[in-house]
Write a protein that holds these residues in place. Structure first.
Motif, mmCIF file in Angstrom:
data_model
loop_
_atom_site.group_PDB
_atom_site.id
_atom_site.type_symbol
_atom_site.label_atom_id
_atom_site.label_comp_id
_atom_site.label_asym_id
_atom_site.label_seq_id
_atom_site.Cartn_x
_atom_site.Cartn_y
_atom_site.Cartn_z
ATOM 1 N N LYS A 152 0.842 -1.187 0.000
ATOM 2 C CA LYS A 152 0.000 0.000 0.000
ATOM 3 C C LYS A 152 0.883 1.245 0.000
ATOM 4 N N ASP A 153 0.232 2.388 0.060
ATOM 5 C CA ASP A 153 0.968 3.646 0.084
ATOM 6 C C ASP A 153 1.794 3.775 1.353
ATOM 7 N N SER A 154 1.255 3.328 2.496
ATOM 8 C CA SER A 154 1.964 3.377 3.765
ATOM 9 C C SER A 154 1.837 2.009 4.440
ATOM 10 N N MET A 155 2.967 1.502 4.950
ATOM 11 C CA MET A 155 2.989 0.169 5.533
ATOM 12 C C MET A 155 3.833 0.152 6.797
ATOM 13 N N THR A 156 3.525 -0.819 7.683
ATOM 14 C CA THR A 156 4.336 -1.084 8.867
ATOM 15 C C THR A 156 4.614 -2.577 8.901
ATOM 16 N N VAL A 157 5.898 -2.949 8.880
ATOM 17 C CA VAL A 157 6.275 -4.358 8.778
ATOM 18 C C VAL A 157 7.337 -4.683 9.816
ATOM 19 N N HIS A 158 7.502 -5.993 10.078
ATOM 20 C CA HIS A 158 8.612 -6.458 10.898
ATOM 21 C C HIS A 158 9.906 -6.324 10.099
ATOM 22 N N CYS A 159 10.946 -5.825 10.770
ATOM 23 C CA CYS A 159 12.223 -5.648 10.073
ATOM 24 C C CYS A 159 13.375 -5.660 11.067
ATOM 25 N N GLY A 160 13.357 -6.610 12.008
ATOM 26 C CA GLY A 160 14.422 -6.687 12.998
ATOM 27 C C GLY A 160 14.398 -5.513 13.955
ATOM 28 N N PHE A 161 15.270 -5.502 14.953
ATOM 29 C CA PHE A 161 15.424 -4.402 15.913
ATOM 30 C C PHE A 161 14.078 -4.026 16.555
ATOM 31 N N VAL A 162 13.225 -4.998 16.825
ATOM 32 C CA VAL A 162 11.859 -4.676 17.239
ATOM 33 C C VAL A 162 11.778 -4.181 18.683
ATOM 34 N N ARG A 163 12.839 -4.353 19.474
ATOM 35 C CA ARG A 163 12.751 -4.022 20.907
ATOM 36 C C ARG A 163 13.266 -2.624 21.232
ATOM 37 N N GLY A 164 13.397 -1.770 20.250
ATOM 38 C CA GLY A 164 13.843 -0.414 20.530
ATOM 39 C C GLY A 164 13.574 0.511 19.364
ATOM 40 N N LYS A 165 13.514 1.788 19.653
ATOM 41 C CA LYS A 165 13.222 2.764 18.613
ATOM 42 C C LYS A 165 14.427 3.056 17.733
ATOM 43 N N VAL A 166 15.624 2.891 18.300
ATOM 44 C CA VAL A 166 16.857 3.195 17.562
ATOM 45 C C VAL A 166 17.590 1.885 17.302
ATOM 46 N N PRO A 167 17.687 1.448 16.059
ATOM 47 C CA PRO A 167 18.388 0.187 15.760
ATOM 48 C C PRO A 167 19.835 0.221 16.225
ATOM 49 N N GLY A 168 20.229 -0.821 16.968
ATOM 50 C CA GLY A 168 21.596 -0.912 17.434
ATOM 51 C C GLY A 168 21.819 -0.416 18.839
ATOM 52 N N LEU A 169 20.802 0.189 19.448
ATOM 53 C CA LEU A 169 20.905 0.668 20.822
ATOM 54 C C LEU A 169 19.885 -0.081 21.667
ATOM 55 N N ASN A 170 20.372 -1.082 22.420
ATOM 56 C CA ASN A 170 19.530 -1.907 23.284
ATOM 57 C C ASN A 170 18.426 -2.628 22.509
ATOM 58 N N THR A 171 18.771 -3.107 21.338
ATOM 59 C CA THR A 171 17.801 -3.834 20.515
ATOM 60 C C THR A 171 18.298 -5.222 20.143
ATOM 61 N N GLY A 172 19.472 -5.608 20.622
ATOM 62 C CA GLY A 172 20.168 -6.739 20.024
ATOM 63 C C GLY A 172 20.956 -6.202 18.839
ATOM 64 N N PHE A 173 22.092 -6.830 18.539
ATOM 65 C CA PHE A 173 23.022 -6.303 17.551
ATOM 66 C C PHE A 173 23.410 -4.883 17.956
ATOM 67 N N ASP A 174 23.898 -4.761 19.212
ATOM 68 C CA ASP A 174 24.150 -3.450 19.814
ATOM 69 C C ASP A 174 25.532 -2.933 19.450
ATOM 70 N N ILE A 175 25.598 -1.625 19.245
ATOM 71 C CA ILE A 175 26.845 -0.961 18.899
ATOM 72 C C ILE A 175 27.062 0.213 19.848
ATOM 73 N N ASP A 176 28.302 0.681 19.926
ATOM 74 C CA ASP A 176 28.615 1.820 20.798
ATOM 75 C C ASP A 176 27.955 3.093 20.268
ATOM 76 N N GLU A 177 27.693 4.007 21.177
ATOM 77 C CA GLU A 177 27.048 5.261 20.776
ATOM 78 C C GLU A 177 27.935 6.083 19.846
ATOM 79 N N ALA A 178 29.264 6.003 20.057
ATOM 80 C CA ALA A 178 30.169 6.740 19.169
ATOM 81 C C ALA A 178 30.073 6.196 17.746
ATOM 82 N N ASP A 179 30.038 4.872 17.622
ATOM 83 C CA ASP A 179 29.884 4.275 16.294
ATOM 84 C C ASP A 179 28.516 4.615 15.711
#
Length: 492
Positions: A152-179
């Motif tokens: 459709k014109d607008s969609m919401t789907v599963h795409c990993g990182f589901v446990r946080g708003k910012v991918p890579g910060l406390n979502t699994g597959f975590d990276i340092d804030e500097a990176d």
């Protein structure tokens, strides 16, 4: 045969008369090999002439040639290349970097139908059914999976990182804030790779222009095991090794290193939300062309938004599944389950009826893409298949591609694998390299042979002036002369 007429036998007889016995035997052997090769080639050509022209005919002919050189056969009757050499690089026309940059589109490509793509965020997750994926992927149900293809014109789907708003910060597959901050600054093009499980040796890009070094982001993702293996390499405060900005990932979502590698491979648009283009290369590969030349050649020149090379030999998912089982790439039961699931959804063998689609099996070690909603959706849904089924992404590629293609006017462009081999060079995995190095260390060094010099025999005084007389001083014995005479009679 080309001599023809009455002169042919005379020439052959003269050749036999002048040549020695060994030369005649070698000549006969060469003629026999030439005749056998001509017969085989003519039979292959005549067999292929009966087939319909196109992709299948070329692949069948190449299979005949490979099986003649290195014959190994599968249970299905198709030859398999034992050494798995694949095709050699073929010539690819690149523009100079300055001209390639001049052809960069001023605006992003159009995304058919889909204009806004959002992602599922849930802090508390409970599996809704068996075999629904992982916690990192959000356990999407089969019903949610089907809805994700209702474009459709607008969609919401599963795409990993589901446990946080910012991918890579406390979502699994975590990276340092500097990176993470450095990744947010990448706004043009990102070249990314990953090495997990200390499986590969880091390869430095080559032939990179100064402009690309200043504007392209080069990111290499590692986990702690691989980081520990390269402690002897100086990273420094810039966290760089050569051109690569090294990002150490913690709290990996999977126990399988290959499956962890699928996160940056397929979800680069989530890790680099401001990047416009990305080039993914597997950790075993070395980039040897400028990124802008690659983008111009495989995206801008063709006016496409997603490009991937097709497999150099297999173009049927069923054959790819059997090859994965034979090679022990994954659990055979899981592969069979995935293929049977796709068959119930309508997966069929590849045939010429699918043209202009040229293959159902990609060589997924390189992905070239523009980050627009439709390509982001494609890689999200492709990752969901890898999360739900096996980590062998070649098996799920065509299913996701075709489900999207049936609904909107979009598809992934697939170029020749020999073209892919022109801009990336493949190296051996770390394990194989270490095995070869240890074998060389165990092998005792060979001593160079000691030359033994014997005193030089003095020739008669008349040898320098009259060499023919010097050779005549040594007479043959009567018995040897008699043998030579009889052998010459037998020869004639």
């Amino acid at each position: 045969m080309s001599l023809g007429g009455t002169s042919g036998p005379r020439v052959c007889a003269r050749i036999c008369k002048l040549a020695g016995r060994r030369q005649r035997m070698l000549l006969r052997l060469l003629v026999s090999v030439a005749v056998a090769f001509c017969f085989l080639f003519s039979s292959l050509v005549s067999k292929d002439e009966d087939a319909s022209p196109g992709v299948e005919t070329m692949l069948v002919f190449s299979d005949h040639v490979r099986s003649f050189v290195n014959p190994v056969w599968t249970s299905s009757g198709r030859p398999v290349d034992r050494k798995r050499t694949g095709p050699r690089p073929c010539p690819v026309c690149y523009l100079p970097v300055e001209q390639a940059l001049a052809l960069r589109p001023a605006k992003p490509s159009l995304s058919p139908v889909l204009q806004s793509l959002n992602y599922v965020l849930e802090e508390i997750l409970i599996p809704k059914e068996s075999k629904s994926g992982s916690l990192f992927g959000g356990f999407p149900s089969l019903e949610e999976r089907d809805k994700s293809y209702d474009i459709k014109d607008s969609m919401t789907v599963h795409c990993g990182f589901v446990r946080g708003k910012v991918p890579g910060l406390n979502t699994g597959f975590d990276i340092d804030e500097a990176d993470h901050s450095e990744m947010q600054l990448c706004q043009s093009t990102v070249v990314a790779s990953a090495i997990f499980g200390n499986y590969d040796v880091m390869q430095q890009p080559e032939n990179i222009s100064k402009f690309s070094k200043d504007t392209v982001c080069f990111f290499m993702f590692l986990e702690e095991e691989t980081e520990a293996a390269i402690k002897n390499t100086t990273i420094g405060h810039t966290k760089k090794i050569g051109l690569w900005r090294v990002v150490v990932v913690r709290n990996l979502p999977f126990t399988d290193a290959r499956r962890n590698g699928k996160v940056p491979k397929l979800l680069l648009h989530r890790l680099f939300p401001n990047a416009r283009y990305s080039i993914w290369i597997d950790g075993k590969l070395k980039l040897v062309r400028d990124p802008y030349q690659v983008l111009e050649r495989f995206l801008w020149r063709k006016n496409v938004s997603f490009a991937i090379s097709r497999h150099y030999r297999r173009f049927d998912v069923f054959e790819e599944a059997e090859a994965n089982k034979a090679g022990g790439k994954y659990d055979n039961t899981s592969i069979d389950y995935q293929i049977e699931f796709y068959k119930r959804e309508g997966l069929t063998h590849y045939s010429s009826a699918k043209l202009p689609i040229t293959s159902d099996v990609p060589e997924g070690c390189v992905i070239i893409r523009e980050h627009i909603p439709i390509t982001n959706l494609f890689t999200c849904l492709w990752f969901n298949e890898v999360d739900r089924f096996t980590s062998r992404d070649q098996l799920s590629f065509s299913t996701v591609r075709d489900k999207i293609r049936w609904r909107v006017n979009w598809t992934a462009d697939m170029f020749l694998d020999c073209e892919r081999r022109d801009f990336v060079v493949q190296s051996y995995h770390r394990e194989l390299l270490e095995q070869r190095q240890s074998a060389l260390r165990r092998w005792p060094p060979q001593r160079s042979p000691i030359a033994r010099f014997q005193p030089r025999k003095m020739l008669p005084d008349n040898a320098a002036r009259e060499p023919w007389k010097a050779s005549a001083t040594k007479k043959l014995s009567r018995k040897r002369a008699r043998d030579k005479k009889s052998s010459s009679r037998r020869t004639h």
